[in-house]
Design a protein around this motif. Structure first.
Motif, mmCIF file in Angstrom:
data_model
loop_
_atom_site.group_PDB
_atom_site.id
_atom_site.type_symbol
_atom_site.label_atom_id
_atom_site.label_comp_id
_atom_site.label_asym_id
_atom_site.label_seq_id
_atom_site.Cartn_x
_atom_site.Cartn_y
_atom_site.Cartn_z
ATOM 1 N N THR B 122 0.843 -1.194 0.000
ATOM 2 C CA THR B 122 0.000 0.000 0.000
ATOM 3 C C THR B 122 0.880 1.246 0.000
ATOM 4 N N GLY B 123 0.318 2.325 -0.479
ATOM 5 C CA GLY B 123 0.952 3.629 -0.302
ATOM 6 C C GLY B 123 0.299 4.300 0.891
ATOM 7 N N ALA B 124 0.023 5.589 0.764
ATOM 8 C CA ALA B 124 -0.587 6.314 1.878
ATOM 9 C C ALA B 124 -1.877 6.975 1.415
ATOM 10 N N GLY B 125 -2.841 6.986 2.311
ATOM 11 C CA GLY B 125 -4.133 7.580 2.029
ATOM 12 C C GLY B 125 -5.192 6.855 2.826
ATOM 13 N N SER B 128 -6.103 3.082 2.667
ATOM 14 C CA SER B 128 -5.274 2.053 3.313
ATOM 15 C C SER B 128 -5.812 1.681 4.697
ATOM 16 N N SER B 150 4.732 7.994 3.049
ATOM 17 C CA SER B 150 4.924 8.519 1.696
ATOM 18 C C SER B 150 3.870 7.975 0.744
ATOM 19 N N MET B 151 3.219 8.857 0.014
ATOM 20 C CA MET B 151 2.300 8.415 -1.031
ATOM 21 C C MET B 151 3.106 7.853 -2.197
ATOM 22 N N GLY B 152 2.424 7.067 -3.026
ATOM 23 C CA GLY B 152 3.064 6.576 -4.246
ATOM 24 C C GLY B 152 3.895 5.320 -4.077
ATOM 25 N N CYS B 174 -3.904 0.981 -4.021
ATOM 26 C CA CYS B 174 -3.481 2.364 -4.247
ATOM 27 C C CYS B 174 -4.708 3.266 -4.171
ATOM 28 N N ASP B 178 -2.672 8.859 -4.667
ATOM 29 C CA ASP B 178 -1.512 8.041 -4.339
ATOM 30 C C ASP B 178 -0.912 7.400 -5.594
ATOM 31 N N TYR B 206 -7.938 14.057 -2.672
ATOM 32 C CA TYR B 206 -6.928 13.767 -1.661
ATOM 33 C C TYR B 206 -7.679 13.611 -0.343
#
Lengths: 260, 294
Positions: B122-125, B128, B150-152, B174, B178, B206
């Motif tokens: 996973t990224g961030a957001g 998740s 960190s996103m992405g 994702c 992200d 976002y």
């Protein structure tokens, strides 16, 4: 085909060292500043993954470091390549992940003039990386690369940046390889274990709950050791849930709005 | 943790998030007895003054634990059971959320369908949150996510893990914002024939920042709305497999089709923007903030 005079370019010495240190994967975005290092990887057993932007490449290398406990390797070009790669480098810093970023640099004869895409890497990455170095002499590649692997892995793991001046990588040199690095374990002393036994005994005399937190890899041994013990086990880092799952098939962290 | 007598912290640092903004333990001297074990000598005594600092790698420390006998009388066993039951109640079943797609049901479905060694990145957001709450990581090394926030991260981590473990199922969760931070690496997955499955949760904003925005500045939406591409078409344009999911029941067949395609895949899951977390809505957050402002 490499010539048979025993001499190698800096790029070849570097590629040979990576193989000796056990590297299986390299992630990169190519750049003319380190073309001789890429050439050193030509025909190498290392699997190269060419990426589309250095932020992605550095995150891939960081993930390899997380998975293996050995430095993930990323190659990027100077200036914009390096600043793009800082995204993955910062993750390695905060996540305590072993990683080495190899980055191109302008020729040794024009440094300090703000030549094309020149950066002072020690200044730029000084507070992100555990160590930043620039290799000026291809004969010192075995020494400094060996140190990069050791620093990235030992103690609290983290990112190391190694800058490679373009002409240094093309220079031919006769030098012996350094042997493979070995991660170092540090052990608690007998007095510390005894003190800990006393503290645990004192806590167990109370009615409440000892709490065990683990934020590290290599969980099998921890699971075995704690099989018969008493406390609750929680992962103290967000996004480290699989540690707790391994240990007790559950976790208790509830940080819904704090850790998206 | 506030109620604990003794905290044995192995390898971690109890930084801002896990310490809830450095409120669980007093700085520099915690009220709880703290035994801090860390491989980095510079981390011991850095924030907390431990009652016992042990400079050791977790592996070596744990091996040395064998020298200490486990207690026979465990007085808090009932509390542990209660806490476990509490956690199961929290994470076993999906919550009810607004809109035709329930991400909780999707994660729970995958939890039961994925092999134990499947890698989930996973990224961030806020998307998740559902993964962290409802997925079960059954083996060490199956979760790849940035503690740095960190996103992405999800897509490149998935590419790397599929390169490292070609035989394992690799799923990247994702968000829309992200994904777009490193979305170009889908081309890398295509170039190396890496059949990763991206579950792209699209709420067209976002979302995390919007949530904080509604908490602090209710109704004053700025800089957090996104107009997104058709991500299934994006996947196809790159040479991968793409499919759009707009209701929960369509997810399972979409996932199966993604697996059967043998290609890098994006499952574009469109969720309601109101479903901001598994347990609250944007509207509820806004109303609460407005009421607090009076």
């Amino acid at each position: 085909m490499r010539p048979s005079d025993g001499m190698r370019t800096g790029g070849e010495v570097l590629a040979d060292q990576l193989v000796i240190h056990g590297v299986r994967h390299v992630f990169c975005v190519p750049g003319e500043s380190y073309i001789a290092a890429l050439d050193g990887l030509y025909g190498s057993p290392i699997e190269l993954t060419v990426c589309r932007q250095e932020g992605g490449a550095s995150m891939m290398a960081e993930a390899i470091g997380k998975a293996t406990g050995r430095p993930g390797i990323c190659f990027v070009t100077r200036g914009p390549g390096a600043t793009n790669a800082s995204a993955g480098l910062h993750i390695a810093r905060q996540d305590s992940t072993p990683m080495i970023l190899f980055v191109g640099q302008v020729g040794r004869d024009m440094r300090e003039r703000e030549a094309f895409q020149e950066l002072d890497y020690r200044a730029v990455f000084g507070s992100i990386a555990k160590w930043v170095t620039e290799i000026d002499d291809p004969a010192r590649i075995p020494e400094l690369v060996s140190r990069a692997f050791s620093i990235a892995t030992n103690g609290r793991p983290g990112p190391v940046v190694v800058a490679l001046p373009e002409d240094m990588l093309a220079e031919r040199v006769t030098v012996a390889d350094a042997p493979a690095f070995e991660p170092v374990e540090t052990w608690p002393g007998a007095a510390e274990i005894e003190r800990m036994r006393q503290l645990l005994a004192a806590a167990a005399g109370n009615h409440h709950r000892p709490l065990v937190g683990s934020g590290e890899r290599r969980v099998d041994a921890l699971r075995r050791a704690l099989r018969h013990s008493a406390g609750d086990v929680v992962p103290p880092q967000p996004r480290r849930r699989s540690v707790a799952s391994e240990l007790c098939g559950r976790s208790q962290q509830r940080s819904e709005s704090k850790t998206p | 943790m506030k109620a604990a007598d003794l905290i044995l912290l192995i390898g971690g640092r109890l930084g801002e998030w896990p310490s809830q903004g450095y409120t669980l333990l007093d700085v520099p001297v915690p009220k709880q007895t703290l035994i801090h074990v860390h491989p980095g000598i510079e981390e011991l005594g850095r924030v907390y003054r431990p009652h016992l600092a042990i400079h050791a790698t977790p592996t070596a420390f744990v091996a040395a634990l064998g020298q200490i006998a486990a207690p026979n009388d465990i007085r808090w066993r009932d509390e542990t059971k209660a806490a476990h039951a509490d956690y199961r109640a929290f994470s076993d079943k999906p919550t009810v959320v607004p809109g035709p797609v329930n991400l909780g049901e999707i994660v729970v479905g995958l939890r039961d369908a994925l092999p134990d060694d499947a890698v989930v990145t996973t990224g961030a957001g806020n998307f998740s949150i559902w993964v962290q709450r409802f997925h079960r990581y059954r083996r060490y090394g199956t979760q790849y996510a940035p503690a740095s926030g960190s996103m992405g991260y999800g897509l490149p981590a998935a590419v790397a893990m599929k390169r490292l473990y070609p035989q394992r199922t690799v799923v990247a969760f994702c968000g829309d914002g992200d994904f777009m931070m490193t979305g170009q690496e889908f081309a890398t997955a295509v170039q190396y024939d890496l059949p990763i499955i991206v579950i792209l949760v699209d709420n067209s904003m976002y979302g995390t920042i919007r949530m904080h925005q509604e908490r602090h500045h209710p109704g004053r939406v700025i800089a957090t709305t996104l107009r997104n591409p058709d991500f299934a078409a994006y996947a196809k344009a790159f040479g991968g497999f793409g499919v759009t999911v707009e209701k929960t029941a369509d997810f399972a067949p979409a996932f199966k089709a993604a697996q059967q395609s043998g290609k890098p895949a994006i499952i574009h899951v469109k969720v309601a923007s109101e479903a901001i977390t598994p347990s609250t809505t944007l509207e509820a957050i806004r109303k609460q903030a407005q009421a607090a402002q009076g």
